[in-house]
Design a protein around this motif. Structure first.
Motif, short mmCIF file in Angstrom:
data_model
loop_
_atom_site.label_atom_id
_atom_site.label_comp_id
_atom_site.label_asym_id
_atom_site.label_seq_id
_atom_site.Cartn_x
_atom_site.Cartn_y
_atom_site.Cartn_z
N LYS A 180 5.78 39.33 7.99
CA LYS A 180 4.09 38.82 7.74
C LYS A 180 3.97 39.50 6.23
CE LYS A 180 3.76 38.81 12.35
NZ LYS A 180 2.60 39.39 13.77
N PRO A 181 3.26 38.78 5.89
CA PRO A 181 2.33 39.44 4.51
C PRO A 181 1.46 40.88 4.42
CG PRO A 181 2.05 36.40 4.50
CD PRO A 181 2.63 37.85 5.80
N GLU A 182 0.88 40.86 5.63
CA GLU A 182 0.39 41.73 6.24
C GLU A 182 1.20 43.48 6.43
OE1 GLU A 182 0.18 39.08 7.62
OE2 GLU A 182 -0.14 39.64 9.80
N ASP A 183 2.66 43.02 6.19
CA ASP A 183 3.83 43.77 5.96
C ASP A 183 3.85 44.70 4.19
OD1 ASP A 183 5.24 42.27 8.55
OD2 ASP A 183 4.50 43.44 9.27
N GLU A 214 14.83 56.41 -0.77
CA GLU A 214 14.61 55.34 -0.25
C GLU A 214 15.37 53.95 -0.37
OE1 GLU A 214 10.65 57.31 1.11
OE2 GLU A 214 11.84 57.53 -0.98
N SER A 215 15.83 52.95 0.12
CA SER A 215 15.96 51.74 -0.43
C SER A 215 15.95 50.79 0.32
CB SER A 215 17.83 52.19 -0.86
OG SER A 215 18.79 51.30 0.34
N GLY A 216 15.70 49.48 -0.18
CA GLY A 216 16.48 47.97 0.44
C GLY A 216 14.80 47.58 0.28
N GLY A 217 14.08 48.00 0.29
CA GLY A 217 12.77 47.36 -0.39
C GLY A 217 13.14 45.96 -0.85
N GLY A 218 11.88 45.57 -1.50
CA GLY A 218 12.03 43.77 -2.43
C GLY A 218 10.76 43.40 -1.81
N LEU A 219 11.64 41.92 -2.92
CA LEU A 219 10.34 40.86 -2.29
C LEU A 219 10.84 39.86 -1.57
CD1 LEU A 219 8.02 39.11 -2.90
CD2 LEU A 219 8.86 38.10 -4.92
N VAL A 220 10.21 39.48 -0.84
CA VAL A 220 11.00 38.38 0.31
C VAL A 220 9.79 37.54 1.26
CG1 VAL A 220 10.28 40.14 1.89
CG2 VAL A 220 12.17 38.48 2.54
N GLN A 221 10.41 35.98 1.28
CA GLN A 221 9.21 35.21 1.69
C GLN A 221 8.95 35.42 3.56
OE1 GLN A 221 10.78 31.40 1.39
NE2 GLN A 221 9.63 30.55 -0.78
#
Length: 120
Positions: free
Chosen positions: A86-89, A6-13
């Motif tokens: 959403k934060p719950e994701d 897997e790839s593509g994760g990270g921090l997002v608003q």
């Protein structure tokens, strides 16, 4: 040996988008079903979306209309486009692939996961 990366994760608003990729070491035609699961802290791993070899799609209710699963057979890759996050994701997202061996037995494969963090 089957490997899923897997790839593509990270921090997002919140409200943002990410696209996760799952690259398989073998032809994804060999799988009857591929999908994405997620595990939030303190919770069990849960289904997010699946796509069959025939292209049938399935989503958990909480992501319908926001997430889209797709596959590129030529690149042996499955994607998860995540919009309106959403934060719950927030969770570790895992790629999953299933081969039906017999009518009673499936072989499942998992990636190591990619972390998605959605800030409020």
């Amino acid at each position: 040996q089957v490997q899923l990366v897997e790839s593509g994760g990270g921090l997002v608003q919140a409200g943002g988008s990410l696209r996760l990729s799952c690259a398989a070491s073998v032809s994804i035609f060999s799988f009857d079903n591929m999908g994405w699961f997620r595990q939030a802290p303190g919770q069990q791993r849960a289904l997010v979306a699946t796509i069959t070899s025939g292209g049938n799609l399935n989503y958990t209710d909480s992501v319908k209309g926001r997430f889209t699963i797709s596959r590129n057979n030529a690149q042996n890759t499955v994607y998860l486009q995540m919009n309106s996050l959403k934060p719950e994701d927030t969770a570790v997202y895992y790629c999953n692939a299933v081969r039906r061996i017999t009518s009673d037995y499936n072989m499942a494969y998992w990636g190591k996961g990619t972390l998605v963090t959605v800030s409020s």
